[in-house]
Design a protein around this motif. Structure first.
Motif, PDB file in Angstrom:
ATOM      1  N   LEU A 139       0.823  -1.200   0.000  1.00  0.00           N
ATOM      2  CA  LEU A 139       0.000   0.000   0.000  1.00  0.00           C
ATOM      3  C   LEU A 139       0.862   1.258   0.000  1.00  0.00           C
ATOM      4  CD1 LEU A 139      -2.698   1.462   0.218  1.00  0.00           C
ATOM      5  CD2 LEU A 139      -2.623   1.116   2.691  1.00  0.00           C
ATOM      6  N   ARG A 140       1.886   1.228   0.858  1.00  0.00           N
ATOM      7  CA  ARG A 140       2.788   2.390   0.903  1.00  0.00           C
ATOM      8  C   ARG A 140       3.465   2.615  -0.450  1.00  0.00           C
ATOM      9  NH1 ARG A 140       4.280   0.106   6.136  1.00  0.00           N
ATOM     10  NH2 ARG A 140       3.406   1.415   7.806  1.00  0.00           N
ATOM     11  N   GLU A 141       3.882   1.541  -1.093  1.00  0.00           N
ATOM     12  CA  GLU A 141       4.531   1.663  -2.400  1.00  0.00           C
ATOM     13  C   GLU A 141       3.570   2.234  -3.444  1.00  0.00           C
ATOM     14  OE1 GLU A 141       6.044  -2.145  -3.376  1.00  0.00           O
ATOM     15  OE2 GLU A 141       7.670  -2.100  -1.884  1.00  0.00           O
ATOM     16  N   LYS A 142       2.309   1.752  -3.407  1.00  0.00           N
ATOM     17  CA  LYS A 142       1.324   2.273  -4.357  1.00  0.00           C
ATOM     18  C   LYS A 142       1.073   3.759  -4.135  1.00  0.00           C
ATOM     19  CE  LYS A 142      -1.273  -2.012  -5.167  1.00  0.00           C
ATOM     20  NZ  LYS A 142      -2.598  -2.686  -5.025  1.00  0.00           N
ATOM     21  N   MET A 143       0.942   4.116  -2.856  1.00  0.00           N
ATOM     22  CA  MET A 143       0.704   5.522  -2.550  1.00  0.00           C
ATOM     23  C   MET A 143       1.905   6.376  -2.936  1.00  0.00           C
ATOM     24  SD  MET A 143      -1.264   5.290   1.124  1.00  0.00           S
ATOM     25  CE  MET A 143      -1.479   7.066   1.159  1.00  0.00           C
ATOM     26  N   ALA A 144       3.120   5.888  -2.660  1.00  0.00           N
ATOM     27  CA  ALA A 144       4.328   6.627  -3.021  1.00  0.00           C
ATOM     28  C   ALA A 144       4.436   6.779  -4.537  1.00  0.00           C
ATOM     29  CB  ALA A 144       5.561   5.914  -2.468  1.00  0.00           C
ATOM     30  N   GLU A 145       4.094   5.698  -5.268  1.00  0.00           N
ATOM     31  CA  GLU A 145       4.133   5.751  -6.729  1.00  0.00           C
ATOM     32  C   GLU A 145       3.125   6.762  -7.271  1.00  0.00           C
ATOM     33  OE1 GLU A 145       3.529   2.720 -10.553  1.00  0.00           O
ATOM     34  OE2 GLU A 145       3.460   1.964  -8.489  1.00  0.00           O
ATOM     35  N   LYS A 146       1.921   6.734  -6.662  1.00  0.00           N
ATOM     36  CA  LYS A 146       0.890   7.663  -7.115  1.00  0.00           C
ATOM     37  C   LYS A 146       1.288   9.109  -6.829  1.00  0.00           C
ATOM     38  CE  LYS A 146      -4.070   8.514  -6.746  1.00  0.00           C
ATOM     39  NZ  LYS A 146      -5.348   8.097  -6.126  1.00  0.00           N
ATOM     40  N   ARG A 147       1.847   9.340  -5.635  1.00  0.00           N
ATOM     41  CA  ARG A 147       2.290  10.695  -5.304  1.00  0.00           C
ATOM     42  C   ARG A 147       3.436  11.151  -6.183  1.00  0.00           C
ATOM     43  NH1 ARG A 147       2.124   9.699   1.244  1.00  0.00           N
ATOM     44  NH2 ARG A 147      -0.150   9.988   1.506  1.00  0.00           N
ATOM     45  N   ALA A 148       4.361  10.248  -6.483  1.00  0.00           N
ATOM     46  CA  ALA A 148       5.489  10.591  -7.355  1.00  0.00           C
ATOM     47  C   ALA A 148       4.998  10.944  -8.759  1.00  0.00           C
ATOM     48  CB  ALA A 148       6.485   9.427  -7.413  1.00  0.00           C
ATOM     49  N   LYS A 149       4.033  10.143  -9.248  1.00  0.00           N
ATOM     50  CA  LYS A 149       3.473  10.419 -10.567  1.00  0.00           C
ATOM     51  C   LYS A 149       2.775  11.773 -10.586  1.00  0.00           C
ATOM     52  CE  LYS A 149       0.439   8.419 -14.083  1.00  0.00           C
ATOM     53  NZ  LYS A 149      -0.482   7.306 -14.409  1.00  0.00           N
ATOM     54  N   LYS A 150       2.029  12.050  -9.505  1.00  0.00           N
ATOM     55  CA  LYS A 150       1.351  13.327  -9.417  1.00  0.00           C
ATOM     56  C   LYS A 150       2.346  14.483  -9.348  1.00  0.00           C
ATOM     57  CE  LYS A 150      -2.154  15.749  -6.687  1.00  0.00           C
ATOM     58  NZ  LYS A 150      -3.043  15.675  -5.500  1.00  0.00           N
ATOM     59  N   ALA A 151       3.452  14.276  -8.597  1.00  0.00           N
ATOM     60  CA  ALA A 151       4.482  15.319  -8.492  1.00  0.00           C
ATOM     61  C   ALA A 151       5.128  15.589  -9.849  1.00  0.00           C
ATOM     62  CB  ALA A 151       5.542  14.897  -7.470  1.00  0.00           C
ATOM     63  N   VAL A 152       5.357  14.514 -10.624  1.00  0.00           N
ATOM     64  CA  VAL A 152       5.948  14.687 -11.959  1.00  0.00           C
ATOM     65  C   VAL A 152       5.006  15.478 -12.861  1.00  0.00           C
ATOM     66  CG1 VAL A 152       6.663  13.463 -14.043  1.00  0.00           C
ATOM     67  CG2 VAL A 152       7.386  12.629 -11.804  1.00  0.00           C
ATOM     68  N   GLU A 153       3.713  15.142 -12.791  1.00  0.00           N
ATOM     69  CA  GLU A 153       2.733  15.861 -13.616  1.00  0.00           C
ATOM     70  C   GLU A 153       2.646  17.328 -13.211  1.00  0.00           C
ATOM     71  OE1 GLU A 153      -0.852  13.700 -13.104  1.00  0.00           O
ATOM     72  OE2 GLU A 153      -0.274  12.037 -14.432  1.00  0.00           O
ATOM     73  N   GLU A 154       2.655  17.577 -11.882  1.00  0.00           N
ATOM     74  CA  GLU A 154       2.605  18.967 -11.426  1.00  0.00           C
ATOM     75  C   GLU A 154       3.853  19.738 -11.831  1.00  0.00           C
ATOM     76  OE1 GLU A 154       2.020  18.680  -7.256  1.00  0.00           O
ATOM     77  OE2 GLU A 154      -0.153  18.324  -7.398  1.00  0.00           O
ATOM     78  N   ALA A 155       5.018  19.082 -11.758  1.00  0.00           N
ATOM     79  CA  ALA A 155       6.267  19.738 -12.174  1.00  0.00           C
ATOM     80  C   ALA A 155       6.243  20.055 -13.664  1.00  0.00           C
ATOM     81  CB  ALA A 155       7.460  18.851 -11.829  1.00  0.00           C
ATOM     82  N   LYS A 156       5.719  19.110 -14.448  1.00  0.00           N
ATOM     83  CA  LYS A 156       5.623  19.325 -15.886  1.00  0.00           C
ATOM     84  C   LYS A 156       4.698  20.498 -16.203  1.00  0.00           C
ATOM     85  CE  LYS A 156       4.577  16.892 -20.194  1.00  0.00           C
ATOM     86  NZ  LYS A 156       4.121  15.612 -20.772  1.00  0.00           N
ATOM     87  N   GLU A 157       3.558  20.519 -15.517  1.00  0.00           N
ATOM     88  CA  GLU A 157       2.609  21.619 -15.736  1.00  0.00           C
ATOM     89  C   GLU A 157       3.210  22.955 -15.297  1.00  0.00           C
ATOM     90  OE1 GLU A 157      -1.978  22.846 -14.478  1.00  0.00           O
ATOM     91  OE2 GLU A 157      -1.076  20.965 -13.800  1.00  0.00           O
ATOM     92  N   ALA A 158       3.939  22.947 -14.163  1.00  0.00           N
ATOM     93  CA  ALA A 158       4.573  24.174 -13.684  1.00  0.00           C
ATOM     94  C   ALA A 158       5.622  24.672 -14.675  1.00  0.00           C
ATOM     95  CB  ALA A 158       5.208  23.930 -12.312  1.00  0.00           C
TER      96      ALA A 158
END
Length: 340
Positions: A139-158
């Protein structure tokens, strides 16, 4: 279930979000609750009473449907619904996964789209502490992966937004720079034009002064020759005054041009420092007298007389209403002011 709730709380999840996950999944176990938390991460927690009622109704409907399906399955095998056959789990015929109860099987069906299930006598053992730790780690790995993916998308948008902002800033900077260059060119051209006109006016004043000086020298030489009984220089008065028409012609030729301003040097007949000024060529001679009156208290506009030595000309009060251009004083002239 208390064990699942405690496990989720030990992971650091908010109590209200844990309650929401457990009630939404009908307390079907740790895995469905963890999946619910992951899927609804970031969403506001709704009213749990409505969630509980909805989940309970859905669970009852699912149990009724499952009871009917179980009865049909037993009939097809030639056994009565109250026979001793005991189903300990439900198996997905499409992927082979085994579930402890129908609620978990329904949850799997909603997620996977599978609709082929059958009863199984296989018993699902409770998760050991090691398995629970493994599930938590997953669960922690899934959540970390999801957060990392979201961070990458936010960085790209920024980054995209920053590029847009920089591009807009560069374009605005270029526009401002172009305006500055145009303004500088305009000011330089204006200064150049003013410098040329000023040089022309100074040259005209200098020429007028030289002409006045030459006329005075010639007059002094004639008077001296008459006093001494010597021949008049230039072979007589007619010869001495001959250049005057030429100078007048030159002055009138200059005055005929369209000069916007007239530079004047005004001398007092009593001596002293001369006054200089620039007036519009359309200004009247009276404005010259008013300028002079503003410089010294000894001048009265209505009594002062103005004259020009070269070419010789005395202006009357009738000339005060005429413009400098009409009087032939453009672009420059030297005037003599006399106070009665």
């Amino acid at each position: 279930m208390a064990g699942d709730k405690d496990t989720l709380l030990s992971m650091g999840f908010d109590s209200a979000r844990v309650e929401w996950a457990l009630k939404s999944t009908g307390n079907r176990g740790l895995q469905p609750a963890m999946d619910h938390i992951i899927e609804h991460e970031g969403e506001p927690v709704p009213d749990l009473s409505a969630v509980a009622e909805s989940a309970g109704g859905a669970r009852r409907d699912a149990m009724d449907v499952d009871d009917d399906e179980d009865a049909e399955a037993l009939k097809s095998l030639g056994a009565a619904a109250n026979d001793a056959i005991e189903a300990k789990s439900i198996k997905c015929s499409e992927c082979g996964k085994i579930f402890r109860n129908t609620a978990l099987a329904n949850f799997h069906a909603e997620k996977s789209g599978h609709d082929q299930f059958e009863e199984s006598t296989e018993e699902i053992k409770p998760l050991t502490e090691e398995e629970k730790k493994q599930k938590l780690e997953e669960l922690r790995e899934k959540m970390a992966e999801k957060r990392a993916k979201k961070a990458v998308e936010e960085a790209k948008e920024a980054k995209i937004n920053e590029n847009i902002r920089r591009k807009a800033g560069k374009e605005m900077g270029k526009i401002k720079e172009d305006l500055k260059v145009k303004q500088a060119l305009k000011e330089a051209e204006e200064k150049k034009r003013e410098k040329i006109e000023d040089a022309k006016a100074k040259a005209a004043i200098k020429a007028q002064i030289e002409a006045d000086k030459k006329a005075r020298n010639e007059k002094f030489a004639r008077e001296k020759a008459i006093r001494d009984g010597q021949p008049i220089p230039g072979e007589g008065i007619a010869a001495a005054t001959a250049p005057a028409p030429t100078a007048a012609s030159t002055s009138s030729g200059v005055a005929g041009k369209d000069f916007k301003e007239t530079r004047l040097q005004i001398r007092l007949s009593t001596g002293g420092q001369p006054y200089t000024t620039s007036l519009p060529s359309d200004a009247s001679l009276r404005e010259v007298a008013e300028f002079l009156a503003g410089q010294t208290l000894s001048i009265d506009v209505d009594t002062v007389s103005l004259a020009q030595h070269f070419p010789r000309k005395v202006f009357t009060q009738a000339d005060f209403s005429k413009s400098l251009k009409d009087l032939g004083l453009t672009p420059s002239a030297v005037l003599i002011a006399t106070v009665p």
